[in-house]
Design an enzyme around this catalytic site. Structure first.
Site, PDB file in Angstrom:
ATOM      1  N   LYS A 210      86.277  24.638  -1.932  1.00 57.06           N
ATOM      2  CA  LYS A 210      86.872  24.924  -0.624  1.00 57.06           C
ATOM      3  C   LYS A 210      86.945  26.435  -0.415  1.00 57.06           C
ATOM      4  O   LYS A 210      86.569  26.952   0.622  1.00 57.06           O
ATOM      5  CB  LYS A 210      88.264  24.290  -0.562  1.00 57.06           C
ATOM      6  CG  LYS A 210      88.997  24.532   0.716  1.00 57.06           C
ATOM      7  CD  LYS A 210      90.354  23.852   0.693  1.00 57.06           C
ATOM      8  CE  LYS A 210      91.204  24.325   1.847  1.00 57.06           C
ATOM      9  NZ  LYS A 210      92.554  23.782   1.804  1.00 57.06           N
ATOM     10  N   GLU A 216      85.856  29.306 -12.254  1.00 48.07           N
ATOM     11  CA  GLU A 216      85.098  28.333 -13.047  1.00 48.07           C
ATOM     12  C   GLU A 216      83.856  27.869 -12.285  1.00 48.07           C
ATOM     13  O   GLU A 216      82.750  27.788 -12.836  1.00 48.07           O
ATOM     14  CB  GLU A 216      85.974  27.105 -13.375  1.00 48.07           C
ATOM     15  CG  GLU A 216      87.161  27.392 -14.279  1.00 48.07           C
ATOM     16  CD  GLU A 216      88.408  27.829 -13.517  1.00 48.07           C
ATOM     17  OE1 GLU A 216      88.283  28.244 -12.337  1.00 48.07           O
ATOM     18  OE2 GLU A 216      89.508  27.756 -14.091  1.00 48.07           O
ATOM     19  N   GLY A 271      92.826  20.684  -1.254  1.00 46.01           N
ATOM     20  CA  GLY A 271      91.796  20.422  -2.267  1.00 46.01           C
ATOM     21  C   GLY A 271      91.933  19.037  -2.885  1.00 46.01           C
ATOM     22  O   GLY A 271      90.962  18.292  -3.015  1.00 46.01           O
ATOM     23  N   ARG A 272      93.165  18.654  -3.234  1.00 41.68           N
ATOM     24  CA  ARG A 272      93.361  17.365  -3.923  1.00 41.68           C
ATOM     25  C   ARG A 272      93.283  16.174  -2.979  1.00 41.68           C
ATOM     26  O   ARG A 272      93.441  15.030  -3.410  1.00 41.68           O
ATOM     27  CB  ARG A 272      94.679  17.393  -4.694  1.00 41.68           C
ATOM     28  CG  ARG A 272      95.883  17.836  -3.883  1.00 41.68           C
ATOM     29  CD  ARG A 272      97.067  18.191  -4.779  1.00 41.68           C
ATOM     30  NE  ARG A 272      98.197  18.729  -4.038  1.00 41.68           N
ATOM     31  CZ  ARG A 272      98.384  20.009  -3.745  1.00 41.68           C
ATOM     32  NH1 ARG A 272      97.482  20.898  -4.119  1.00 41.68           N
ATOM     33  NH2 ARG A 272      99.441  20.416  -3.084  1.00 41.68           N
ATOM     34  N   GLU A 357     100.451  18.485  -8.671  1.00 42.30           N
ATOM     35  CA  GLU A 357     100.219  19.703  -7.889  1.00 42.30           C
ATOM     36  C   GLU A 357     100.969  19.610  -6.555  1.00 42.30           C
ATOM     37  O   GLU A 357     101.425  20.624  -6.024  1.00 42.30           O
ATOM     38  CB  GLU A 357      98.711  19.902  -7.656  1.00 42.30           C
ATOM     39  CG  GLU A 357      98.311  21.361  -7.520  1.00 42.30           C
ATOM     40  CD  GLU A 357      96.804  21.601  -7.581  1.00 42.30           C
ATOM     41  OE1 GLU A 357      96.323  22.113  -8.599  1.00 42.30           O
ATOM     42  OE2 GLU A 357      96.106  21.277  -6.599  1.00 42.30           O
ATOM     43  N   HIS A 388      96.930  -0.427 -27.668  1.00 42.98           N
ATOM     44  CA  HIS A 388      96.723  -0.153 -29.096  1.00 42.98           C
ATOM     45  C   HIS A 388      96.908   1.328 -29.383  1.00 42.98           C
ATOM     46  O   HIS A 388      96.415   1.835 -30.393  1.00 42.98           O
ATOM     47  CB  HIS A 388      95.334  -0.639 -29.506  1.00 42.98           C
ATOM     48  CG  HIS A 388      95.166  -2.105 -29.256  1.00 42.98           C
ATOM     49  ND1 HIS A 388      95.578  -3.072 -30.151  1.00 42.98           N
ATOM     50  CD2 HIS A 388      94.713  -2.772 -28.169  1.00 42.98           C
ATOM     51  CE1 HIS A 388      95.348  -4.270 -29.634  1.00 42.98           C
ATOM     52  NE2 HIS A 388      94.823  -4.115 -28.421  1.00 42.98           N
ATOM     53  N   LYS A 516      95.912  32.388 -12.512  1.00 42.53           N
ATOM     54  CA  LYS A 516      94.632  32.940 -12.048  1.00 42.53           C
ATOM     55  C   LYS A 516      94.710  34.462 -12.014  1.00 42.53           C
ATOM     56  O   LYS A 516      93.797  35.154 -12.460  1.00 42.53           O
ATOM     57  CB  LYS A 516      94.301  32.436 -10.639  1.00 42.53           C
ATOM     58  CG  LYS A 516      93.881  30.996 -10.565  1.00 42.53           C
ATOM     59  CD  LYS A 516      93.374  30.694  -9.152  1.00 42.53           C
ATOM     60  CE  LYS A 516      93.235  29.227  -8.896  1.00 42.53           C
ATOM     61  NZ  LYS A 516      92.988  28.898  -7.496  1.00 42.53           N
TER      62      LYS A 516
HETATM   63  O1  F6P Z   1      93.678  24.504  -9.363  1.00 39.41           O
HETATM   64  C1  F6P Z   1      94.111  24.918  -8.112  1.00 39.41           C
HETATM   65  C2  F6P Z   1      93.162  24.595  -7.049  1.00 39.41           C
HETATM   66  O2  F6P Z   1      93.482  25.464  -6.034  1.00 39.41           O
HETATM   67  C3  F6P Z   1      93.232  23.140  -6.591  1.00 39.41           C
HETATM   68  O3  F6P Z   1      94.230  22.914  -5.675  1.00 39.41           O
HETATM   69  C4  F6P Z   1      91.874  22.940  -6.038  1.00 39.41           C
HETATM   70  O4  F6P Z   1      91.592  21.599  -5.889  1.00 39.41           O
HETATM   71  C5  F6P Z   1      91.042  23.634  -7.089  1.00 39.41           C
HETATM   72  O5  F6P Z   1      91.811  24.779  -7.414  1.00 39.41           O
HETATM   73  C6  F6P Z   1      89.653  24.016  -6.676  1.00 39.41           C
HETATM   74  O6  F6P Z   1      89.652  24.881  -5.585  1.00 39.41           O
HETATM   75  P1  F6P Z   1      88.339  25.188  -4.761  1.00 39.41           P
HETATM   76  O7  F6P Z   1      87.869  23.919  -4.157  1.00 39.41           O
HETATM   77  O8  F6P Z   1      88.759  26.202  -3.740  1.00 39.41           O
HETATM   78  O9  F6P Z   1      87.309  25.745  -5.715  1.00 39.41           O
END
Ligand code: F6P
Length: 554
Positions: A210, A216, A271-272, A357, A388, A516
């Site tokens: 987003k 990452e 995002g979620r 979150e 188990h 971050k």
């Molecule tokens: O981990 C925090 C976060 O902001 C989440 O809310 C989000 O889903 C994720 O990082 C990835 O964010 P993006 O889609 O902006 O890369």
């Protein structure tokens, strides 16, 4: 909209529930079932293609009445309407939370700051459809003219967990033309393992972010691009192999993605909550757009149920209020999600982000400290494996851990007598949690086995299972696009309702930012780009940085 100045825990409805809990403290669910033969049918509701048995909870009719009174007094119906209307319910970021608009509307316009967003949502779905069709009909091919065989989705958090869950959940609907892989972690092992398995001529990369600022995702995307260029691809062929989904078009273009290959995201989708947007492309590519639209329709069915059903008959509301009952009145610190369906094995991980979150917050929308706990720790695992592993603690541990059992009535894979056995396992676990085993029962059992009195005295206390452990059982006919869509939407709304009661902003995530921010300074120190220009650092972090640096200098 916040709830005014009275703290939640001072409200009469809250206080009434507190007293009611004290009255119920010594009541065992066994007795509630014994005294009410209709309990199971009375505490059973359906909506959006799912059914909920919530009879195995520490509750009576008065409990439900009290919980619904609290829900009403906290404005659940009004705030639900505000969400669907597109009000700025994400107060700290001053925007709406309109994931519901992604899965079908009533046809009425949905206005975000005066602009109707439904045409853009529909246009994006049409673009997705065209793209999926181009790839599957082989009109869109790799740079050497070969059809695509693999999709690699690069994204993390909400840009990963939802699509991965749904891809797995709908495995029986894969058309088989494309394999789908996910890369999320900055641990290089993940992308290295995926790239080892795919062919640069026939692999399509989806960069899912987003913000297009997530470290990452950007680092993994750079690795994917370099791998493509090192293995026969050229700069001008990147457009054939790289597609992005983002709300930050300029950064994606900067990265080298052709503007035509960028699908939009909007700041009014968290995002979620984004798997329903073009972030769902890896799913749409592997199950086809017809099934993806069915997933949206299933979620929309749950939206309509949530919006219209009376609170007492409303699955997300009932589940939210019962979860809150244990969290805030019985001291439960965690909540477990137990899908008895291999296809739903990633549901606990998705719900962990969704719930933790969203509701892992400590202040109200007005910035006042909360006067009670907010979201619990969410965890879980697929049944029957958990039986188990960790169920022992559910049965005999000292903690109260409410559970959701989730099971389809039918399986996609009729293997011997597996499904009926799985169903039996699910029912026996929820029954054992509820009824337990008394000392007398344990003693009688051992006596029947022929054990002597001394040994019975020693062993019987270990065989006592207190029971009275609450659980819900969620049923669906089968894991289909519709039911999976409804299931995920159900938990989204459950999370939202709890957030309303606690009066937190369920749509921001400021807590994630600190790590971050600090990560950049620490990375610079690890690589030697900064000797501490970003200010003092604690001695533990400093010590570990030195160990890492000295290890890599030899
Ligand atoms: O981990 C925090 C976060 O902001 C989440 O809310 C989000 O889903 C994720 O990082 C990835 O964010 P993006 O889609 O902006 O890369």
């Amino acid at each position: 909209m916040s709830q005014g100045s009275a703290p939640l825990t001072s409200r009469p409805e809250w206080q009434a529930l507190k007293s009611h809990k004290a009255e119920l403290e010594n009541t065992h669910m066994r007795d509630l079932f014994r005294d009410d033969p209709d309990r199971a049918s009375r505490f059973f509701i359906s909506g959006g293609g799912l059914s909920l048995d919530y009879s195995r909870n520490r509750m009576t009719d008065d409990t439900i009445a009290g919980l619904m009174a609290l829900a009403r007094s906290c404005g659940v119906p009004e705030r639900t309407a505000a969400m669907f209307r597109g009000d700025h319910i994400n107060v700290t970021e001053k925007r709406p939370a309109l994931h519901v608009a992604l899965r079908g509307s009533s046809g009425d316009p949905i206005l975000v700051d005066g602009t109707n967003i439904t045409p853009e949502v529909e246009h994006t779905l049409d673009r997705m459809e065209q793209f999926v069709d181009d790839v599957l009909s082989k009109r869109w091919q790799g740079h050497t003219g070969k059809p695509f065989t693999d999709v690699v989705s690069i994204g993390i958090g909400g840009s990963f967990l939802g699509p991965k869950l749904v891809s797995e959940a709908l495995r029986p609907y894969w058309h088989g033309q494309l394999n789908c892989h996910y890369v999320a972690n900055i641990d290089g092992t993940q992308i290295a393992e995926v790239l080892r398995r795919v062919n640069p001529e026939t692999t399509l990369f989806l960069i899912q972010s987003k913000s297009f600022r997530t470290q990452e995702t950007l680092e993994n995307s750079k690795v994917a691009r370099a791998w493509f260029l090192d293995n026969g691809g050229s700069e001008d062929q990147i457009a054939k192999h790289f597609v992005a989904v983002t709300a930050n078009t300029p950064e994606a273009v900067n990265f080298g993605i052709s503007e035509d290959n960028i699908f939009p995201m909007w700041d009014w989708v968290g995002g979620r909550y984004s798997l329903w947007s073009a972030i769902g492309l890896p799913v749409a590519l592997t199950i086809g757009m017809k099934n993806f639209r069915a997933l949206l329709a299933g979620a929309n069915g749950m939206d309509q149920h949530f919006r219209n059903a009376p609170l007492e008959q409303n699955l997300p509301v009932v589940m939210a209020m019962l979860g809150l009952w244990y969290n805030n009145f019985w001291g439960a610190e965690t909540y477990t999600i137990l899908p008895y369906d291999h296809y739903l094995r990633s549901l606990p991980a998705h719900l962990q982000q969704l719930d933790m979150e969203s509701n892992g917050k400590s202040v109200t929308q007005n910035g006042e400290p909360l006067t009670c706990h907010s979201g619990p720790v969410i965890w879980g695992g697929v049944g029957a494996n958990g039986q188990h592993a960790f169920h022992q603690l559910l049965h005999q541990g000292t903690r109260l851990i409410p559970a959701d059992f989730i099971i389809p009535l039918e399986t996609h894979n009729q293997v011997a007598c597996h499904h009926v056995t799985l169903f039996a396992n699910c029912l026996s676990q929820s029954r054992a949690l509820m009824s337990g085993k008394t000392l007398d029962e344990a003693r009688a059992e051992l006596k029947a086995e022929g054990m002597n009195a001394d040994d019975i005295d020693k062993l019987a206390p270990h065989k006592v299972i207190p029971g009275n452990k609450p659980s819900n059982t969620l049923l669906m006919d089968k894991s289909t696009p519709e039911t999976v869509g409804a299931l995920i939407a159900l938990y989204e709304h459950r999370t939202f309702v709890q957030g309303i009661i606690w009066d937190v902003d369920s749509f921001d995530q400021w807590g994630v930012e600190l790590g971050k921010q600090m990560g950049k300074g620490i990375l610079d120190r690890l690589t030697g780009d900064s000797a501490g220009g970003d200010g003092p650092i604690d001695s533990s972090t400093d010590h570990l940085i030195r160990i890492f640096r000295s290890h890599h200098s030899s």
